[in-house]
Design a protein around this motif. Sequence first.
Motif, short mmCIF file in Angstrom:
data_model
loop_
_atom_site.label_atom_id
_atom_site.label_comp_id
_atom_site.label_asym_id
_atom_site.label_seq_id
_atom_site.Cartn_x
_atom_site.Cartn_y
_atom_site.Cartn_z
N ASP A 1 -26.20 -48.40 73.48
CA ASP A 1 -27.01 -48.78 74.65
C ASP A 1 -26.64 -47.96 75.88
O ASP A 1 -27.51 -47.54 76.64
CB ASP A 1 -26.85 -50.27 74.95
N THR A 2 -25.35 -47.72 76.07
CA THR A 2 -24.89 -46.92 77.21
C THR A 2 -25.37 -45.48 77.09
O THR A 2 -25.84 -44.88 78.07
CB THR A 2 -23.36 -46.95 77.32
N VAL A 3 -25.27 -44.92 75.90
CA VAL A 3 -25.72 -43.53 75.68
C VAL A 3 -27.23 -43.44 75.92
O VAL A 3 -27.70 -42.51 76.58
CB VAL A 3 -25.35 -43.06 74.26
N ARG A 4 -27.96 -44.41 75.42
CA ARG A 4 -29.42 -44.43 75.62
C ARG A 4 -29.74 -44.44 77.11
O ARG A 4 -30.56 -43.64 77.58
CB ARG A 4 -30.02 -45.65 74.95
N ASP A 5 -29.10 -45.32 77.87
CA ASP A 5 -29.35 -45.41 79.30
C ASP A 5 -29.00 -44.12 80.04
O ASP A 5 -29.76 -43.66 80.90
CB ASP A 5 -28.58 -46.57 79.91
N LEU A 6 -27.85 -43.53 79.71
CA LEU A 6 -27.43 -42.30 80.38
C LEU A 6 -28.44 -41.17 80.16
O LEU A 6 -28.78 -40.44 81.09
CB LEU A 6 -26.06 -41.86 79.86
N PHE A 7 -28.91 -41.02 78.93
CA PHE A 7 -29.79 -39.90 78.63
C PHE A 7 -31.23 -40.14 79.07
O PHE A 7 -31.88 -39.23 79.59
CB PHE A 7 -29.73 -39.56 77.13
N THR A 8 -31.76 -41.34 78.88
CA THR A 8 -33.14 -41.59 79.31
C THR A 8 -33.26 -41.54 80.82
O THR A 8 -34.28 -41.08 81.35
CB THR A 8 -33.67 -42.92 78.76
N CYS A 9 -32.24 -41.99 81.54
CA CYS A 9 -32.27 -41.89 83.01
C CYS A 9 -32.18 -40.45 83.49
O CYS A 9 -32.54 -40.15 84.62
CB CYS A 9 -31.13 -42.71 83.61
N SER A 10 -31.70 -39.56 82.63
CA SER A 10 -31.61 -38.14 82.99
C SER A 10 -32.83 -37.35 82.53
O SER A 10 -32.84 -36.13 82.61
CB SER A 10 -30.35 -37.53 82.38
N GLY A 11 -33.83 -38.06 81.98
CA GLY A 11 -35.07 -37.39 81.62
C GLY A 11 -35.22 -37.02 80.16
O GLY A 11 -36.20 -36.40 79.77
N PHE A 12 -34.26 -37.37 79.31
CA PHE A 12 -34.36 -37.05 77.90
C PHE A 12 -35.19 -38.11 77.18
O PHE A 12 -35.23 -39.28 77.58
CB PHE A 12 -32.97 -37.00 77.25
N ASN A 13 -35.84 -37.71 76.09
CA ASN A 13 -36.57 -38.64 75.23
C ASN A 13 -35.73 -38.97 74.02
O ASN A 13 -35.16 -38.07 73.40
CB ASN A 13 -37.89 -38.04 74.77
N GLU A 14 -35.66 -40.23 73.66
CA GLU A 14 -34.88 -40.65 72.50
C GLU A 14 -35.69 -40.43 71.22
O GLU A 14 -36.78 -40.96 71.06
CB GLU A 14 -34.51 -42.14 72.62
N LEU A 15 -35.14 -39.62 70.33
CA LEU A 15 -35.76 -39.40 69.03
C LEU A 15 -35.01 -40.17 67.95
O LEU A 15 -35.62 -40.71 67.03
CB LEU A 15 -35.77 -37.91 68.67
N GLU A 16 -33.70 -40.19 68.06
CA GLU A 16 -32.86 -40.88 67.09
C GLU A 16 -31.53 -41.19 67.76
O GLU A 16 -30.99 -40.37 68.49
CB GLU A 16 -32.63 -39.97 65.87
N LEU A 17 -31.00 -42.39 67.53
CA LEU A 17 -29.73 -42.76 68.12
C LEU A 17 -29.04 -43.75 67.19
O LEU A 17 -29.48 -44.89 67.05
CB LEU A 17 -29.92 -43.38 69.51
N GLU A 18 -28.01 -43.29 66.52
CA GLU A 18 -27.25 -44.16 65.62
C GLU A 18 -25.84 -43.62 65.47
O GLU A 18 -25.57 -42.46 65.79
CB GLU A 18 -27.92 -44.29 64.26
N TYR A 19 -24.94 -44.47 65.02
CA TYR A 19 -23.57 -44.05 64.80
C TYR A 19 -23.47 -43.19 63.55
O TYR A 19 -24.20 -43.40 62.58
CB TYR A 19 -22.65 -45.27 64.61
N CYS A 20 -22.57 -42.24 63.56
CA CYS A 20 -22.28 -41.41 62.40
C CYS A 20 -20.95 -41.89 61.82
O CYS A 20 -19.91 -41.78 62.47
CB CYS A 20 -22.20 -39.94 62.80
N CYS A 21 -20.98 -42.45 60.64
CA CYS A 21 -19.77 -42.97 60.00
C CYS A 21 -19.32 -42.00 58.91
O CYS A 21 -20.12 -41.61 58.07
CB CYS A 21 -20.03 -44.34 59.40
N VAL A 22 -18.06 -41.60 58.97
CA VAL A 22 -17.53 -40.59 58.06
C VAL A 22 -16.26 -41.11 57.39
O VAL A 22 -15.43 -41.74 58.04
CB VAL A 22 -17.20 -39.29 58.84
N LYS A 23 -16.12 -40.83 56.13
CA LYS A 23 -14.88 -41.13 55.42
C LYS A 23 -14.18 -39.80 55.16
O LYS A 23 -14.71 -38.94 54.47
CB LYS A 23 -15.16 -41.84 54.10
N SER A 24 -13.01 -39.63 55.76
CA SER A 24 -12.26 -38.39 55.53
C SER A 24 -11.00 -38.72 54.74
O SER A 24 -10.41 -39.78 54.89
CB SER A 24 -11.91 -37.71 56.85
N THR A 25 -10.61 -37.78 53.88
CA THR A 25 -9.45 -37.98 53.02
C THR A 25 -8.45 -36.86 53.24
O THR A 25 -8.82 -35.69 53.21
CB THR A 25 -9.86 -38.03 51.54
#
Length: 64
Positions: free
Chosen positions: A29-53
């Motif tokens: 929600d914070t990232v969405r607000d920061l970018f949309t208030c700066s004039g960007f359009n949201e196309l996709e916004l989700e967490y990237c979960c990675v398993k590293s070994t």
Amino acid sequence: MLRFEPDKRVGFREYMRSDGTRSYFFCTDTVRDLFTCSGFNELELEYCCVKSTNCRTRKSMLRV
């Protein structure tokens, strides 16, 4: 937030890395607000979960 131990937390969503640098984790929600208030359009916004070994120790870590 999964990769840091509780004693590495220095603030709200803020953590100290082993090299002394800090990292901050934003909620979507914070990232969405920061970018949309700066004039960007949201196309996709989700967490990237990675398993590293670690190949040497065979320890698996979940990262967001």
